[in-house]
Design an enzyme around this catalytic site. Sequence first.
Site, PDB file in Angstrom:
ATOM      1  N   TYR A 197      60.114  42.477   5.896  1.00  0.00           N
ATOM      2  CA  TYR A 197      61.326  42.248   6.683  1.00  0.00           C
ATOM      3  C   TYR A 197      61.036  41.243   7.803  1.00  0.00           C
ATOM      4  CZ  TYR A 197      65.086  43.060  10.022  1.00  0.00           C
ATOM      5  OH  TYR A 197      66.113  42.879  10.912  1.00  0.00           O
ATOM      6  N   TRP A 226      63.985  51.348  13.326  1.00  0.00           N
ATOM      7  CA  TRP A 226      64.562  50.414  12.356  1.00  0.00           C
ATOM      8  C   TRP A 226      64.064  50.696  10.943  1.00  0.00           C
ATOM      9  CZ3 TRP A 226      68.558  47.870  11.266  1.00  0.00           C
ATOM     10  CH2 TRP A 226      68.545  46.874  10.279  1.00  0.00           C
ATOM     11  N   GLU A 262      72.571  47.653  12.256  1.00  0.00           N
ATOM     12  CA  GLU A 262      72.065  47.817  13.634  1.00  0.00           C
ATOM     13  C   GLU A 262      72.778  48.973  14.322  1.00  0.00           C
ATOM     14  OE1 GLU A 262      69.431  46.538  14.985  1.00  0.00           O
ATOM     15  OE2 GLU A 262      69.046  44.787  13.739  1.00  0.00           O
TER      16      GLU A 262
END
Length: 183
Positions: A20, A50, A42
Amino acid sequence: MGRAKPRCAWCGDDPRYAAYHDEEWGVPVRDDRLLFEQLILEGAQAGLSWITVLRKRDRYRKAFANFDPRKVARFDGRKVDALMADAGLVRHRGKLASVAPNARAFLAIQEEHGSFADWLWEHVGGRPVVRRARTPQATSPLAEKISKELRKRGMKFVGPTIMQAYLQAVGVLDEHAPGCWKA
């Protein structure tokens, strides 16, 4: 075998996180569907790490019509109930219920500005703002401004900290750490 590329410390050693970081985080995004996806993810991440959301991203894509804002804008209470039953998602009613109204606000911005990307990138004159520090900022005046504008339009889960992470993820803010191979 060669040494690993030096990366921003936040991504650690998890291969999914490293991919990522290397392929997505901080890369300027001007595609509205991808911008909408990241906005929703988000918001889902708020209060979590995350990596939790990243591991669920494929399920989110399926559950949210591949983040087509026109389709998501039509989600209703029954759809939210169905999403709440999906163990592949972060099951937080407020987060899930916010997605359809956020999609409608997203579409309104597209209508007014030609695209969400045009609206977003005009805040920085079309070019990423570069900042190099050991750790990314938790918020910034830009994140606070965009958060305020989105909340005024009725969006939820777009507070300044969430917007800072969003702006970093979509490359509006380039905050790769010094020494990172992407810096």
